[in-house]
Design a protein around this motif. Structure first.
Motif, PDB file in Angstrom:
ATOM      1  N   ARG A  36       1.335  -1.071   0.017  1.00  0.00           N
ATOM      2  CA  ARG A  36       0.623  -0.261  -0.009  1.00  0.00           C
ATOM      3  C   ARG A  36       0.842   1.209   0.102  1.00  0.00           C
ATOM      4  NH1 ARG A  36      -5.375  -0.275   0.729  1.00  0.00           N
ATOM      5  NH2 ARG A  36      -5.817  -2.672   1.482  1.00  0.00           N
ATOM      6  N   ASN A  37       1.917   1.577   0.652  1.00  0.00           N
ATOM      7  CA  ASN A  37       2.699   2.558   0.824  1.00  0.00           C
ATOM      8  C   ASN A  37       3.680   2.642  -0.592  1.00  0.00           C
ATOM      9  OD1 ASN A  37       2.150   2.661   3.491  1.00  0.00           O
ATOM     10  ND2 ASN A  37       4.200   2.193   4.482  1.00  0.00           N
ATOM     11  N   ALA A  38       3.990   1.557  -1.372  1.00  0.00           N
ATOM     12  CA  ALA A  38       4.196   1.726  -2.537  1.00  0.00           C
ATOM     13  C   ALA A  38       3.513   2.087  -3.519  1.00  0.00           C
ATOM     14  CB  ALA A  38       4.904  -0.261  -2.772  1.00  0.00           C
ATOM     15  N   ALA A  42       3.480   5.470  -5.687  1.00  0.00           N
ATOM     16  CA  ALA A  42       3.602   5.689  -7.206  1.00  0.00           C
ATOM     17  C   ALA A  42       2.697   6.761  -7.994  1.00  0.00           C
ATOM     18  CB  ALA A  42       3.899   3.999  -7.823  1.00  0.00           C
ATOM     19  N   GLY A  43       1.535   6.635  -6.999  1.00  0.00           N
ATOM     20  CA  GLY A  43       1.024   7.609  -7.540  1.00  0.00           C
ATOM     21  C   GLY A  43      -0.491   7.047  -8.007  1.00  0.00           C
ATOM     22  N   ALA A  44      -0.175   6.337  -7.339  1.00  0.00           N
ATOM     23  CA  ALA A  44      -1.674   4.867  -7.330  1.00  0.00           C
ATOM     24  C   ALA A  44      -2.676   5.291  -7.113  1.00  0.00           C
ATOM     25  CB  ALA A  44      -0.891   3.487  -7.768  1.00  0.00           C
ATOM     26  N   THR A  45      -3.597   4.039  -7.295  1.00  0.00           N
ATOM     27  CA  THR A  45      -4.942   5.056  -6.777  1.00  0.00           C
ATOM     28  C   THR A  45      -5.733   3.476  -6.388  1.00  0.00           C
ATOM     29  OG1 THR A  45      -5.591   6.330  -8.351  1.00  0.00           O
ATOM     30  CG2 THR A  45      -7.581   5.210  -6.933  1.00  0.00           C
ATOM     31  N   ILE A  46      -5.618   3.100  -5.153  1.00  0.00           N
ATOM     32  CA  ILE A  46      -5.895   1.389  -4.725  1.00  0.00           C
ATOM     33  C   ILE A  46      -7.499   1.280  -4.030  1.00  0.00           C
ATOM     34  CG2 ILE A  46      -5.401  -0.049  -2.305  1.00  0.00           C
ATOM     35  CD1 ILE A  46      -2.926   1.811  -1.250  1.00  0.00           C
ATOM     36  N   LEU A  47      -7.238  -0.061  -5.453  1.00  0.00           N
ATOM     37  CA  LEU A  47      -8.862   0.008  -4.918  1.00  0.00           C
ATOM     38  C   LEU A  47      -8.847  -1.511  -4.413  1.00  0.00           C
ATOM     39  CD1 LEU A  47      -9.504  -1.131  -9.449  1.00  0.00           C
ATOM     40  CD2 LEU A  47      -9.219   0.801  -7.931  1.00  0.00           C
ATOM     41  N   HIS A  48      -8.219  -2.493  -3.955  1.00  0.00           N
ATOM     42  CA  HIS A  48      -8.696  -3.547  -2.952  1.00  0.00           C
ATOM     43  C   HIS A  48      -7.330  -4.491  -2.837  1.00  0.00           C
ATOM     44  CE1 HIS A  48     -10.914  -6.780  -0.791  1.00  0.00           C
ATOM     45  NE2 HIS A  48     -10.141  -7.626  -2.119  1.00  0.00           N
ATOM     46  N   SER A  49      -7.316  -5.358  -1.904  1.00  0.00           N
ATOM     47  CA  SER A  49      -6.240  -5.482  -1.783  1.00  0.00           C
ATOM     48  C   SER A  49      -6.896  -7.704  -0.636  1.00  0.00           C
ATOM     49  CB  SER A  49      -5.408  -5.377  -0.834  1.00  0.00           C
ATOM     50  OG  SER A  49      -5.739  -5.264   0.484  1.00  0.00           O
ATOM     51  N   HIS A  50      -5.471  -8.635  -1.540  1.00  0.00           N
ATOM     52  CA  HIS A  50      -5.967  -9.612  -0.172  1.00  0.00           C
ATOM     53  C   HIS A  50      -4.797 -10.564  -0.300  1.00  0.00           C
ATOM     54  CE1 HIS A  50      -7.925 -13.445   0.337  1.00  0.00           C
ATOM     55  NE2 HIS A  50      -6.991 -13.796   0.052  1.00  0.00           N
ATOM     56  N   PHE A  51      -3.988 -10.644   1.076  1.00  0.00           N
ATOM     57  CA  PHE A  51      -2.788 -10.929   1.180  1.00  0.00           C
ATOM     58  C   PHE A  51      -3.480 -12.941   1.906  1.00  0.00           C
ATOM     59  CE2 PHE A  51      -1.911  -7.731  -0.007  1.00  0.00           C
ATOM     60  CZ  PHE A  51      -1.185  -7.329  -0.335  1.00  0.00           C
ATOM     61  N   GLY A  62       0.211 -12.518  -2.311  1.00  0.00           N
ATOM     62  CA  GLY A  62      -1.064 -11.792  -1.873  1.00  0.00           C
ATOM     63  C   GLY A  62      -0.995 -10.581  -3.340  1.00  0.00           C
ATOM     64  N   VAL A  63      -1.983  -9.450  -3.800  1.00  0.00           N
ATOM     65  CA  VAL A  63      -2.256  -8.654  -4.750  1.00  0.00           C
ATOM     66  C   VAL A  63      -2.604  -7.682  -4.380  1.00  0.00           C
ATOM     67  CG1 VAL A  63      -4.152 -10.288  -5.807  1.00  0.00           C
ATOM     68  CG2 VAL A  63      -2.846  -8.407  -7.245  1.00  0.00           C
ATOM     69  N   LEU A  64      -2.592  -6.521  -4.816  1.00  0.00           N
ATOM     70  CA  LEU A  64      -2.571  -5.285  -4.622  1.00  0.00           C
ATOM     71  C   LEU A  64      -3.963  -4.584  -5.617  1.00  0.00           C
ATOM     72  CD1 LEU A  64      -3.129  -2.885  -2.333  1.00  0.00           C
ATOM     73  CD2 LEU A  64      -0.954  -2.173  -3.398  1.00  0.00           C
ATOM     74  N   LEU A  65      -4.525  -4.720  -5.679  1.00  0.00           N
ATOM     75  CA  LEU A  65      -5.217  -4.274  -6.479  1.00  0.00           C
ATOM     76  C   LEU A  65      -5.770  -2.381  -7.018  1.00  0.00           C
ATOM     77  CD1 LEU A  65      -8.527  -7.327  -7.257  1.00  0.00           C
ATOM     78  CD2 LEU A  65      -6.344  -6.973  -8.224  1.00  0.00           C
ATOM     79  N   LEU A  66      -4.669  -1.553  -8.056  1.00  0.00           N
ATOM     80  CA  LEU A  66      -5.028  -0.825  -8.469  1.00  0.00           C
ATOM     81  C   LEU A  66      -6.341  -0.511  -9.884  1.00  0.00           C
ATOM     82  CD1 LEU A  66      -1.238  -0.868  -8.213  1.00  0.00           C
ATOM     83  CD2 LEU A  66      -2.294   0.176  -6.167  1.00  0.00           C
ATOM     84  N   ALA A  67      -6.624   0.647 -10.011  1.00  0.00           N
ATOM     85  CA  ALA A  67      -6.947   1.478 -10.983  1.00  0.00           C
ATOM     86  C   ALA A  67      -5.667   1.667 -11.675  1.00  0.00           C
ATOM     87  CB  ALA A  67      -7.127   2.896 -10.170  1.00  0.00           C
ATOM     88  N   GLU A  68      -4.795   2.144 -11.788  1.00  0.00           N
ATOM     89  CA  GLU A  68      -3.537   1.665 -12.447  1.00  0.00           C
ATOM     90  C   GLU A  68      -2.959   0.158 -13.149  1.00  0.00           C
ATOM     91  OE1 GLU A  68      -4.042   5.663 -10.731  1.00  0.00           O
ATOM     92  OE2 GLU A  68      -3.211   2.996  -9.755  1.00  0.00           O
ATOM     93  N   ARG A  91      -0.120   7.492 -14.945  1.00  0.00           N
ATOM     94  CA  ARG A  91       0.713   8.824 -15.110  1.00  0.00           C
ATOM     95  C   ARG A  91       1.219   8.005 -13.883  1.00  0.00           C
ATOM     96  NH1 ARG A  91      -0.927  14.130 -16.081  1.00  0.00           N
ATOM     97  NH2 ARG A  91      -2.490  14.453 -17.202  1.00  0.00           N
ATOM     98  N   ALA A  92       1.322   7.046 -13.148  1.00  0.00           N
ATOM     99  CA  ALA A  92       1.434   6.031 -11.790  1.00  0.00           C
ATOM    100  C   ALA A  92       2.885   6.014 -12.563  1.00  0.00           C
ATOM    101  CB  ALA A  92       0.977   4.810 -11.686  1.00  0.00           C
ATOM    102  N   ALA A  93       4.205   6.091 -11.281  1.00  0.00           N
ATOM    103  CA  ALA A  93       5.047   5.232 -11.432  1.00  0.00           C
ATOM    104  C   ALA A  93       5.544   4.520 -10.565  1.00  0.00           C
ATOM    105  CB  ALA A  93       6.148   6.818 -10.441  1.00  0.00           C
TER     106      ALA A  93
END
Length: 125
Positions: A36-38, A42-51, A62-68, A91-93
């Motif tokens: 999540r911090n990463a 990066a300027g990404a939008t977090i949608l959901h996570s599952h670990f 695990g995975v962190l789903l992003l809009a990007e 625009r995420a880095a």
């Protein structure tokens, strides 16, 4: 007026981290927080996570789903190894996300592969 089309182009980083302290690779909560911090760096939008933990002192996937797109990780604490995928478009880095993950895991060795996604070899404009 037509809205601009969102191109499917993005950067996909594949990171292999060796020589990571096993204790850093066993907590799904800590790894969730790290990714999540990463993503935020990066300027990404977090949608959901599952670990998922495979048990006490065992690996995490695990995975962190992003809009990007996404950041995923698989860990093997018994081998001091973690494999991470960072795929982002817009625009995420992703390189900034990679820096956060690497700083936290402090691997003895790393291998990074960068893949350009969604850009055809021959593009008709």
């Amino acid at each position: 007026m037509n809205a601009p089309k969102h191109r499917p182009a993005g950067v996909h980083l594949l990171a292999d981290f060796h020589g990571v302290a096993g204790a850093l690779l066993v907590s799904p909560e800590s790894i969730d927080t790290l990714l999540r911090n990463a993503a935020l760096a990066a300027g990404a939008t977090i949608l959901h996570s599952h670990f998922h933990s495979f048990g006490p002192q065992q690996g995490v996937t695990g995975v962190l789903l992003l809009a990007e797109s996404h950041i995923s990780i698989h860990t093997w604490p018994e081998f001091g190894f973690a494999a991470a995928d960072i795929f982002m478009c817009g625009r995420a880095a992703p390189s900034l996300a990679l820096e956060v993950i690497e700083r936290a895991l402090q691997p003895g060795q790393r291998e990074i592969k960068t893949i350009q996604r969604g850009v055809p070899a021959f593009q008709d404009e």
